[in-house]
Design a protein around this motif. Sequence first.
Motif, PDB file in Angstrom:
ATOM      1  N   SER A   1       0.816  -1.212   0.000  1.00 44.63           N
ATOM      2  CA  SER A   1       0.000   0.000   0.000  1.00 44.63           C
ATOM      3  C   SER A   1       0.852   1.266   0.000  1.00 44.63           C
ATOM      4  O   SER A   1       0.523   2.245  -0.678  1.00 44.63           O
ATOM      5  CB  SER A   1      -0.961   0.008   1.197  1.00 44.63           C
ATOM      6  OG  SER A   1      -0.251  -0.011   2.417  1.00 44.63           O
TER       7      SER A   1
ATOM      8  N   VAL B   1      -6.954   2.864  -3.759  1.00 48.25           N
ATOM      9  CA  VAL B   1      -6.121   1.673  -3.873  1.00 48.25           C
ATOM     10  C   VAL B   1      -6.949   0.469  -3.442  1.00 48.25           C
ATOM     11  O   VAL B   1      -7.926   0.591  -2.693  1.00 48.25           O
ATOM     12  CB  VAL B   1      -4.845   1.756  -3.000  1.00 48.25           C
ATOM     13  CG1 VAL B   1      -3.927   2.864  -3.491  1.00 48.25           C
ATOM     14  CG2 VAL B   1      -5.198   1.951  -1.532  1.00 48.25           C
TER      15      VAL B   1
ATOM     16  N   THR C   1      -6.095  -3.800  -2.274  1.00 46.67           N
ATOM     17  CA  THR C   1      -5.105  -4.852  -2.066  1.00 46.67           C
ATOM     18  C   THR C   1      -5.821  -6.163  -1.757  1.00 46.67           C
ATOM     19  O   THR C   1      -7.023  -6.183  -1.460  1.00 46.67           O
ATOM     20  CB  THR C   1      -4.146  -4.523  -0.902  1.00 46.67           C
ATOM     21  OG1 THR C   1      -4.881  -4.500   0.319  1.00 46.67           O
ATOM     22  CG2 THR C   1      -3.444  -3.200  -1.124  1.00 46.67           C
TER      23      THR C   1
ATOM     24  N   ASP D   1      -5.992  -8.681   0.943  1.00 45.73           N
ATOM     25  CA  ASP D   1      -5.700  -8.855   2.361  1.00 45.73           C
ATOM     26  C   ASP D   1      -6.191 -10.245   2.768  1.00 45.73           C
ATOM     27  O   ASP D   1      -7.400 -10.485   2.842  1.00 45.73           O
ATOM     28  CB  ASP D   1      -6.418  -7.772   3.164  1.00 45.73           C
ATOM     29  CG  ASP D   1      -5.955  -7.734   4.605  1.00 45.73           C
ATOM     30  OD1 ASP D   1      -5.241  -8.661   5.040  1.00 45.73           O
ATOM     31  OD2 ASP D   1      -6.304  -6.769   5.303  1.00 45.73           O
TER      32      ASP D   1
ATOM     33  N   LEU E   1      -5.883   5.923   4.892  1.00 45.69           N
ATOM     34  CA  LEU E   1      -5.078   4.711   5.105  1.00 45.69           C
ATOM     35  C   LEU E   1      -4.439   4.680   6.488  1.00 45.69           C
ATOM     36  O   LEU E   1      -4.223   3.603   7.052  1.00 45.69           O
ATOM     37  CB  LEU E   1      -4.011   4.599   4.020  1.00 45.69           C
ATOM     38  CG  LEU E   1      -4.518   4.133   2.650  1.00 45.69           C
ATOM     39  CD1 LEU E   1      -3.456   4.342   1.594  1.00 45.69           C
ATOM     40  CD2 LEU E   1      -4.941   2.671   2.708  1.00 45.69           C
TER      41      LEU E   1
ATOM     42  N   LEU F   1      -4.175  -0.875   5.091  1.00 46.09           N
ATOM     43  CA  LEU F   1      -4.341  -2.037   4.228  1.00 46.09           C
ATOM     44  C   LEU F   1      -3.067  -2.860   4.265  1.00 46.09           C
ATOM     45  O   LEU F   1      -1.969  -2.319   4.070  1.00 46.09           O
ATOM     46  CB  LEU F   1      -4.599  -1.618   2.771  1.00 46.09           C
ATOM     47  CG  LEU F   1      -5.998  -1.138   2.398  1.00 46.09           C
ATOM     48  CD1 LEU F   1      -6.022  -0.761   0.922  1.00 46.09           C
ATOM     49  CD2 LEU F   1      -7.040  -2.210   2.674  1.00 46.09           C
TER      50      LEU F   1
ATOM     51  N   GLY G   1      -1.548  -5.387  -5.084  1.00 48.63           N
ATOM     52  CA  GLY G   1      -2.514  -4.299  -5.071  1.00 48.63           C
ATOM     53  C   GLY G   1      -2.488  -3.467  -6.336  1.00 48.63           C
ATOM     54  O   GLY G   1      -1.581  -3.564  -7.160  1.00 48.63           O
TER      55      GLY G   1
ATOM     56  N   GLY H   1      -3.672   0.721  -7.789  1.00 46.02           N
ATOM     57  CA  GLY H   1      -4.014   2.074  -7.373  1.00 46.02           C
ATOM     58  C   GLY H   1      -4.338   2.944  -8.562  1.00 46.02           C
ATOM     59  O   GLY H   1      -4.013   2.614  -9.708  1.00 46.02           O
TER      60      GLY H   1
END
Length: 608
Positions: free
Chosen positions: A14, A34, A36, A38, A58, A63, A68, A70
Amino acid sequence: MCGIIGILGQSAVSGRLIDALRRLEYRGYDSTGVATLDDGHLERRRAEGKLKNLEVRLRAEPLSGDAGIGHTRWATHGKPTEYNAHPHATERVAVVHNGIIENFRTLRHGLEAKGAKFASDTDSEVVAHLVHSYLLMGYSPQEAVKASLPQLRGAFALVFLFKGYRDLLIGARRGSPLAVGYGDGETYLGSDAIALAPFAQGISYLEDGDWVVLSRQRGVIRDANDAVVTREVLEPGGASFVADKANYRHFMAKEICEQPDVVGRTLAHYVDMRTERVALPIKLPFDFSNVRRVTITACGTASYAGAIAKYWFERLAHIPVDVDIASEFRYREAPLRKGDLALFISQSGETADTLAALRYAKERGAHTVSVVNVPTSTIARESETVLPTLAGPEIGVASTKAFTCQLMALAALAVAAGTERGEISVSEERKLVSALIEVPRLMGAALASEPQIEKLARYVAKARDVLYLGRGTSYPLALEGALKLKEISYIHAEGYAAGELKHGPIALIDENMPVVVIAPFDGVFEKTVSNMQEVVARGGKIILITDAKGAAESAIEPVATVLLPDMAPTFAPIVYSVPIQLLAYHAAVIMGTDVDQPRNLAKSVTVE
């Protein structure tokens, strides 16, 4: 021009996604986001406004995840809100997107009928739902993307992230640029090399129609025919070259190829894609119904943009228009009435003669509107109203993408004028805007003519003199084509209205003179054919730039025919700009001139 980044990393990504997005801020944006993986699940954070707002989000809601994507978004479809920000996602796939999906309404209606629930006003979200629909049918991620891409109309760059697939990114390019980065056990995707440079040990560029499947160890690239292909990987030793010119030999080549992207961005600034109506970014301080005359003033290539716009304003809005070269206008004491509209066009916004003309118009009480690529420039600051072109930095001295973005902004303004004056109905406005929405895709198709044009340039480069002919809006484009060839290849060239051929220029024609005829199949095509026959009768060698119907109806045998796709003739000059730029560029390369910095010329002429 939105920004894209995708990372398959060895640790949490991130922070690096944010760093990459920061390097893409120069492209302009109004929301960020963004996503990701997880623990295998898709997690998103998005924010309206600048990147700092996403960073605050964030910090409050971190995250994790080592894969990921963005995005920095410049609003096209839908307002710049958090729910319209990218990435867009379903339960199983997230996507970031640059460009325009022209047929998103049709796709959205079909997907909604099958139960898809949309959460945004964007065209981009339809891509996520389309891919998701194939995943529900049991397709693998690769199969789902492969099945979806042919259904998308428009210019785009796409990057996909899939739930449960932490070692997979898929990217696709049609029109909008996309680069692949390779690192030590990591891979990356980005809208340009600036985003990837700090991570990647090597960078390659997807060609138009390519799509790529990435793992951390490798990338498999397939072309538009789904054949596995290899794209050159540029080594770190050329990093400064990569970051500036990508894999292009010259800035001018890069800027020609950027046009579907930046013209689409400019388009999105001036029209509402959802309603297919013009939506100017600011309220004008005058009513077009009260404007009795428009004066357009500019220099060089910008003056030819103004000359094309004259046809648009007079045809669509029925307003008389004068077009002046700024260096003449400022000294001839042109009569301007209070309330008239004076329109000024400049890439840099610092052109000395154009600035002086602007000040003259202000002194006489005219409304002043500037069409500029640098919104902080002097001309922008001193104008009553600014219409930005959003072409991004243009490094090559010979203007390419700035010119076509100027045309797009002027086209939208002309349609707005026609509507406000009651000369265009709402249905006619929608038809015109629909034609404008197709322009970025058509420009991408026009770029496919480059291999043929490169060969033609070898023929043109042997000539001492070249003639360019056109009628209607193709006449100013002929002037622009001749200027491009002169300024970068140093070959003498002249542009003429085709109907003026017998009034002088025909005396120059012999078997050694290439004659470039710009002739989409429009209301004056038959007249242009008559002029071509006059050229052929005197041994002239015609290079015809037209569409399939024009080629079939021309009744001559040119040296070569450059075929462009069928399109609405009103806005054809924006698309037909591409082949004349490419012809000048490749002729200059063959001649061995300094393409980006031709002799005796400067990018911005700030003195008389």
